[in-house]
Design an enzyme around this catalytic site. Structure first.
Site, PDB file in Angstrom:
ATOM      1  N   ASP A 103       0.840  -1.198   0.000  1.00  0.00           N
ATOM      2  CA  ASP A 103       0.000   0.000   0.000  1.00  0.00           C
ATOM      3  C   ASP A 103       0.880   1.255   0.000  1.00  0.00           C
ATOM      4  OD1 ASP A 103      -2.173  -1.674   0.191  1.00  0.00           O
ATOM      5  OD2 ASP A 103      -2.340  -1.479   2.377  1.00  0.00           O
TER       6      ASP A 103
HETATM    7  N1  URA Z   1      -1.300  -5.956   3.761  1.00  0.00           N
HETATM    8  C1  URA Z   1      -1.776  -4.701   3.793  1.00  0.00           C
HETATM    9  O1  URA Z   1      -2.801  -4.425   4.379  1.00  0.00           O
HETATM   10  N2  URA Z   1      -1.076  -3.761   3.151  1.00  0.00           N
HETATM   11  C2  URA Z   1       0.088  -3.980   2.516  1.00  0.00           C
HETATM   12  O2  URA Z   1       0.678  -3.065   1.962  1.00  0.00           O
HETATM   13  C3  URA Z   1       0.570  -5.307   2.494  1.00  0.00           C
HETATM   14  C4  URA Z   1      -0.145  -6.276   3.128  1.00  0.00           C
END
Ligand code: URA
Length: 237
Positions: A103
């Site tokens: 993310d």
């Molecule tokens: N899980 C999440 O919620 N975000 C990420 O970036 C990776 C795994």
């Protein structure tokens, strides 16, 4: 392969620019100054130097980045800076892409490569490649959460996750945990905690398969994988 093609493949510039470099006598092939850009060279046998530095001919590039927050795991984006924008032009020349997505606000280990085969090995749901995350959680993480994660939790869309291996590092009003999951659903870690009524406030990936984040890399920094790291990824995954 022609000398100018090889050097342009390796990111030394356009054919025109390489002509200028060769004219300036900066290129040597097997100890002799190259005079003709059209000369044929063997990338495996011939020793080619540019300004005294040996050219190592590779088709694939493998980089480990400590992804900073605020940057998108994509090759391009209209609005935001991407992890590819953080690479030097000589690395961008290989047209690499991030292996999977973190993310925008997630930090940590991101493999960037142009090797589609390895990418598939690492991302294929059938391979169950484990990914280790460190997270700070708003709320008290409990033994009960460990059990629930072990059984798999039901996300808000009804999906039952595969088991997650949750370790509590510190538990209190805010908690610190490590979590190993073998899937890569959108926002998976955040959604797994939401499923048990808690919120992730900080998330960092530390491991993917055999590949471990180099703790000497500052946020936004990257380095090529070592031969050992690459070998382990290819054999285990
Ligand atoms: N899980 C999440 O919620 N975000 C990420 O970036 C990776 C795994």
């Amino acid at each position: 392969m022609r000398l100018d093609k090889l050097l342009s493949n390796m990111g030394y510039g356009s054919r025109k620019e390489i002509k200028i470099i060769v004219k300036s006598k900066a290129v040597e092939v097997n100890g002799k100054v190259a005079k003709d850009v059209s000369m044929h060279v063997d990338s495996e046998k011939d020793e080619i130097l540019v300004s005294g530095e040996k050219v190592i001919y590779t088709e694939f590039i493998y980089l480990m980045m400590n992804k900073p927050p605020g940057v998108i795991s994509a090759t391009e984006d209209k609005k935001d800076q991407t992890v590819i924008d953080l690479l030097e032009p000589i690395d961008q020349h290989f047209q690499p892409f991030p292996v999977g997505r973190l993310d925008k606000d997630t930090e940590g280990l991101l493999l960037i490569t142009n090797d589609g085969h390895l990418t598939h090995q690492l991302l294929s749901p059938k391979k169950h490649v484990p990914k280790l995350y460190f997270a700070v959680i708003d709320g008290m993480v409990t033994e009960e959460d460990i059990v629930r994660f072990k059984e798999g939790v039901i996300l808000e869309d009804g999906y039952l996750t595969k088991p997650g291996d949750l370790t509590i590092l510190r538990s209190g009003e805010t908690s610190e945990i490590e979590l190993v999951i073998t899937e890569g659903k959108f926002h998976q870690v955040k959604r797994m905690f939401e499923a048990v009524g808690k919120r992730v406030t900080y998330l960092k990936r530390l491991k993917m398969g055999s590949l471990e984040l180099d703790s000497t890399l500052e946020l936004g920094q990257y380095r090529p994988l070592t031969e050992k790291e690459l070998e382990e990824l290819n054999t285990k995954e």
